[in-house]
Write a protein that holds these residues in place. Structure first.
Motif, PDB file in Angstrom:
ATOM      1  N   GLY A  81       8.752  33.444 -22.346  1.00 57.33           N
ATOM      2  CA  GLY A  81       7.521  34.160 -22.627  1.00 57.33           C
ATOM      3  C   GLY A  81       7.320  35.216 -21.556  1.00 57.33           C
ATOM      4  O   GLY A  81       8.098  35.301 -20.597  1.00 57.33           O
ATOM      5  N   TRP A  82       6.283  36.016 -21.749  1.00 60.52           N
ATOM      6  CA  TRP A  82       6.030  37.115 -20.826  1.00 60.52           C
ATOM      7  C   TRP A  82       4.550  37.214 -20.529  1.00 60.52           C
ATOM      8  O   TRP A  82       3.707  36.984 -21.391  1.00 60.52           O
ATOM      9  CB  TRP A  82       6.513  38.430 -21.437  1.00 60.52           C
ATOM     10  N   LEU A  83       4.253  37.584 -19.306  1.00 62.35           N
ATOM     11  CA  LEU A  83       2.891  37.840 -18.865  1.00 62.35           C
ATOM     12  C   LEU A  83       2.819  39.313 -18.506  1.00 62.35           C
ATOM     13  O   LEU A  83       3.538  39.779 -17.618  1.00 62.35           O
ATOM     14  CB  LEU A  83       2.563  36.975 -17.643  1.00 62.35           C
ATOM     15  N   VAL A  84       1.990  40.059 -19.214  1.00 59.77           N
ATOM     16  CA  VAL A  84       1.857  41.492 -18.952  1.00 59.77           C
ATOM     17  C   VAL A  84       0.690  41.680 -17.990  1.00 59.77           C
ATOM     18  O   VAL A  84      -0.477  41.440 -18.335  1.00 59.77           O
ATOM     19  CB  VAL A  84       1.635  42.283 -20.261  1.00 59.77           C
ATOM     20  N   ARG A 106       5.204  29.178 -27.434  1.00 61.27           N
ATOM     21  CA  ARG A 106       6.179  30.046 -28.087  1.00 61.27           C
ATOM     22  C   ARG A 106       5.571  30.993 -29.123  1.00 61.27           C
ATOM     23  O   ARG A 106       5.885  32.164 -29.171  1.00 61.27           O
ATOM     24  CB  ARG A 106       7.272  29.191 -28.732  1.00 61.27           C
ATOM     25  N   ASP A 107       4.700  30.479 -29.966  1.00 61.74           N
ATOM     26  CA  ASP A 107       4.148  31.280 -31.057  1.00 61.74           C
ATOM     27  C   ASP A 107       2.695  31.673 -30.817  1.00 61.74           C
ATOM     28  O   ASP A 107       1.912  31.781 -31.765  1.00 61.74           O
ATOM     29  CB  ASP A 107       4.261  30.501 -32.378  1.00 61.74           C
ATOM     30  N   ARG A 108       2.359  31.902 -29.566  1.00 62.63           N
ATOM     31  CA  ARG A 108       0.959  32.157 -29.236  1.00 62.63           C
ATOM     32  C   ARG A 108       0.837  33.287 -28.220  1.00 62.63           C
ATOM     33  O   ARG A 108       1.686  33.462 -27.361  1.00 62.63           O
ATOM     34  CB  ARG A 108       0.349  30.881 -28.653  1.00 62.63           C
ATOM     35  N   ILE A 109      -0.270  34.011 -28.333  1.00 61.16           N
ATOM     36  CA  ILE A 109      -0.679  34.966 -27.299  1.00 61.16           C
ATOM     37  C   ILE A 109      -1.852  34.327 -26.582  1.00 61.16           C
ATOM     38  O   ILE A 109      -2.754  33.782 -27.222  1.00 61.16           O
ATOM     39  CB  ILE A 109      -1.119  36.311 -27.927  1.00 61.16           C
ATOM     40  N   SER A 110      -1.843  34.360 -25.269  1.00 61.48           N
ATOM     41  CA  SER A 110      -2.997  33.850 -24.529  1.00 61.48           C
ATOM     42  C   SER A 110      -3.636  35.012 -23.764  1.00 61.48           C
ATOM     43  O   SER A 110      -2.942  35.818 -23.140  1.00 61.48           O
ATOM     44  CB  SER A 110      -2.616  32.698 -23.595  1.00 61.48           C
ATOM     45  N   VAL A 111      -4.956  35.082 -23.863  1.00 63.87           N
ATOM     46  CA  VAL A 111      -5.685  36.207 -23.282  1.00 63.87           C
ATOM     47  C   VAL A 111      -6.941  35.699 -22.574  1.00 63.87           C
ATOM     48  O   VAL A 111      -7.657  34.853 -23.110  1.00 63.87           O
ATOM     49  CB  VAL A 111      -6.033  37.253 -24.375  1.00 63.87           C
ATOM     50  N   PRO A 112      -7.189  36.195 -21.352  1.00 65.75           N
ATOM     51  CA  PRO A 112      -8.415  35.774 -20.677  1.00 65.75           C
ATOM     52  C   PRO A 112      -9.628  36.447 -21.319  1.00 65.75           C
ATOM     53  O   PRO A 112      -9.561  37.607 -21.740  1.00 65.75           O
ATOM     54  CB  PRO A 112      -8.210  36.265 -19.239  1.00 65.75           C
ATOM     55  N   VAL A 113     -10.718  35.692 -21.401  1.00 64.88           N
ATOM     56  CA  VAL A 113     -11.961  36.207 -21.963  1.00 64.88           C
ATOM     57  C   VAL A 113     -13.066  35.974 -20.935  1.00 64.88           C
ATOM     58  O   VAL A 113     -13.259  34.850 -20.458  1.00 64.88           O
ATOM     59  CB  VAL A 113     -12.312  35.501 -23.290  1.00 64.88           C
ATOM     60  N   GLY A 126       7.513  33.274 -26.424  1.00 61.45           N
ATOM     61  CA  GLY A 126       8.868  33.749 -26.659  1.00 61.45           C
ATOM     62  C   GLY A 126       9.115  34.364 -28.023  1.00 61.45           C
ATOM     63  O   GLY A 126       9.953  35.244 -28.165  1.00 61.45           O
ATOM     64  N   SER A 127       8.368  33.943 -29.041  1.00 64.32           N
ATOM     65  CA  SER A 127       8.595  34.498 -30.375  1.00 64.32           C
ATOM     66  C   SER A 127       8.177  35.962 -30.478  1.00 64.32           C
ATOM     67  O   SER A 127       8.522  36.644 -31.443  1.00 64.32           O
ATOM     68  CB  SER A 127       7.853  33.673 -31.435  1.00 64.32           C
ATOM     69  N   PHE A 128       7.454  36.466 -29.491  1.00 62.19           N
ATOM     70  CA  PHE A 128       6.986  37.853 -29.533  1.00 62.19           C
ATOM     71  C   PHE A 128       7.967  38.836 -28.900  1.00 62.19           C
ATOM     72  O   PHE A 128       7.705  40.036 -28.865  1.00 62.19           O
ATOM     73  CB  PHE A 128       5.618  37.972 -28.849  1.00 62.19           C
ATOM     74  N   ARG A 139       1.310  53.172 -26.494  1.00 63.23           N
ATOM     75  CA  ARG A 139       0.586  52.096 -27.178  1.00 63.23           C
ATOM     76  C   ARG A 139       1.011  50.757 -26.593  1.00 63.23           C
ATOM     77  O   ARG A 139       2.183  50.453 -26.507  1.00 63.23           O
ATOM     78  CB  ARG A 139       0.894  52.114 -28.673  1.00 63.23           C
ATOM     79  N   GLY A 140       0.033  49.973 -26.226  1.00 60.51           N
ATOM     80  CA  GLY A 140       0.312  48.654 -25.692  1.00 60.51           C
ATOM     81  C   GLY A 140       0.592  47.660 -26.809  1.00 60.51           C
ATOM     82  O   GLY A 140       0.917  48.028 -27.936  1.00 60.51           O
ATOM     83  N   ALA A 141       0.426  46.390 -26.499  1.00 59.29           N
ATOM     84  CA  ALA A 141       0.800  45.315 -27.420  1.00 59.29           C
ATOM     85  C   ALA A 141      -0.345  44.841 -28.304  1.00 59.29           C
ATOM     86  O   ALA A 141      -0.199  43.859 -29.025  1.00 59.29           O
ATOM     87  CB  ALA A 141       1.357  44.147 -26.609  1.00 59.29           C
ATOM     88  N   LYS A 142      -1.467  45.533 -28.286  1.00 61.81           N
ATOM     89  CA  LYS A 142      -2.621  45.108 -29.081  1.00 61.81           C
ATOM     90  C   LYS A 142      -2.298  44.896 -30.569  1.00 61.81           C
ATOM     91  O   LYS A 142      -2.813  43.956 -31.179  1.00 61.81           O
ATOM     92  CB  LYS A 142      -3.751  46.131 -28.932  1.00 61.81           C
ATOM     93  N   PRO A 143      -1.432  45.725 -31.192  1.00 58.77           N
ATOM     94  CA  PRO A 143      -1.124  45.494 -32.613  1.00 58.77           C
ATOM     95  C   PRO A 143      -0.527  44.104 -32.891  1.00 58.77           C
ATOM     96  O   PRO A 143      -0.665  43.586 -33.995  1.00 58.77           O
ATOM     97  CB  PRO A 143      -0.113  46.595 -32.945  1.00 58.77           C
ATOM     98  N   LEU A 144       0.086  43.500 -31.906  1.00 55.51           N
ATOM     99  CA  LEU A 144       0.684  42.176 -32.100  1.00 55.51           C
ATOM    100  C   LEU A 144      -0.371  41.089 -32.279  1.00 55.51           C
ATOM    101  O   LEU A 144      -0.089  40.026 -32.836  1.00 55.51           O
ATOM    102  CB  LEU A 144       1.606  41.822 -30.929  1.00 55.51           C
ATOM    103  N   PHE A 145      -1.586  41.345 -31.822  1.00 54.77           N
ATOM    104  CA  PHE A 145      -2.657  40.356 -31.935  1.00 54.77           C
ATOM    105  C   PHE A 145      -2.983  40.057 -33.396  1.00 54.77           C
ATOM    106  O   PHE A 145      -3.362  38.942 -33.728  1.00 54.77           O
ATOM    107  CB  PHE A 145      -3.927  40.858 -31.237  1.00 54.77           C
ATOM    108  N   ALA A 146      -2.845  41.052 -34.263  1.00 54.04           N
ATOM    109  CA  ALA A 146      -3.209  40.889 -35.673  1.00 54.04           C
ATOM    110  C   ALA A 146      -2.346  39.850 -36.382  1.00 54.04           C
ATOM    111  O   ALA A 146      -2.784  39.225 -37.340  1.00 54.04           O
ATOM    112  CB  ALA A 146      -3.101  42.236 -36.397  1.00 54.04           C
ATOM    113  N   GLN A 147      -1.118  39.642 -35.908  1.00 51.13           N
ATOM    114  CA  GLN A 147      -0.202  38.724 -36.582  1.00 51.13           C
ATOM    115  C   GLN A 147       0.056  37.473 -35.753  1.00 51.13           C
ATOM    116  O   GLN A 147       1.085  36.838 -35.902  1.00 51.13           O
ATOM    117  CB  GLN A 147       1.107  39.452 -36.857  1.00 51.13           C
ATOM    118  N   ALA A 148      -0.883  37.129 -34.886  1.00 50.00           N
ATOM    119  CA  ALA A 148      -0.624  36.040 -33.945  1.00 50.00           C
ATOM    120  C   ALA A 148      -1.759  35.034 -33.889  1.00 50.00           C
ATOM    121  O   ALA A 148      -2.903  35.339 -34.216  1.00 50.00           O
ATOM    122  CB  ALA A 148      -0.412  36.628 -32.552  1.00 50.00           C
TER     123      ALA A 148
END
Length: 173
Positions: A81-84, A106-113, A126-128, A139-148
């Motif tokens: 996985g990766w931490l941006v 693996r199949d998740r995005i984690s974001v601080p709120v 890792g799946s991303f 453009r950053g990775a925000k579009p990936l949030f829609a499918q995650a």
């Protein structure tokens, strides 16, 4: 010539003045063992600081966020996985970074709120990898949030929202 914002003096949460990028690197917890910093060859001081803090440096002509993320993920494609982590967000607490990493799957995005707002850094399972490597331009990775599946990690840390785009924001209050 304007000063590189990553090298601007910044007073950290500990009261110590360091360049912005060094404050970011100081806040990375030791558990983040494999570190990549993407920058351009014309930033020798940023490169020196990155290496001093154990980062592999990836030189890239483009300064675009998408290009930078894609290059770093491609260079570390075997990662689980990766931490941006953004270079202009020097006030994120190490504990917030650890919380985001702890929720990474693996199949998740984690974001601080914080106070209902999404912040940084963002963790990608890792799946991303393919999606991250396909990013281009600014453009950053925000579009990936829609499918995650997005795991919102609640943190009591205004640093996850605080980038230093103006001089007044270089001081922790």
């Amino acid at each position: 010539m304007d000063q590189d914002k990553l090298l601007a003096p910044c007073v950290g949460r500990d009261g110590v003045t360091r360049p912005v990028i060094e404050q970011v690197l100081v806040n990375l917890p030791p558990s983040i063992a494999k570190r990549w910093l993407v920058t351009s060859a014309d930033r020798p001081e940023v490169i020196r600081l990155a290496q001093a803090y154990g980062c592999e440096v990836l030189l890239l002509h483009s300064a675009g966020m998408g290009d930078s993320i894609a290059a770093a993920v491609a260079a570390s494609a075997s990662g689980a996985g990766w931490l941006v982590v953004l270079g202009d967000m020097p006030f994120v607490l190490p504990s917030s970074i650890e919380q985001v990493v702890a929720e990474l799957e693996r199949d998740r995005i984690s974001v601080p709120v914080h106070q209902g707002q999404y912040g940084h850094p963002v963790g990608f399972g890792g799946s991303f990898g393919p999606g991250l490597m396909a990013l281009t331009g600014d453009r950053g990775a925000k579009p990936l949030f829609a499918q995650a599946l997005v795991r919102e990690v609640l943190v009591d840390d205004p640093g996850v929202l605080w980038d230093v785009d103006v001089p007044d924001s270089l001081y922790y209050r």
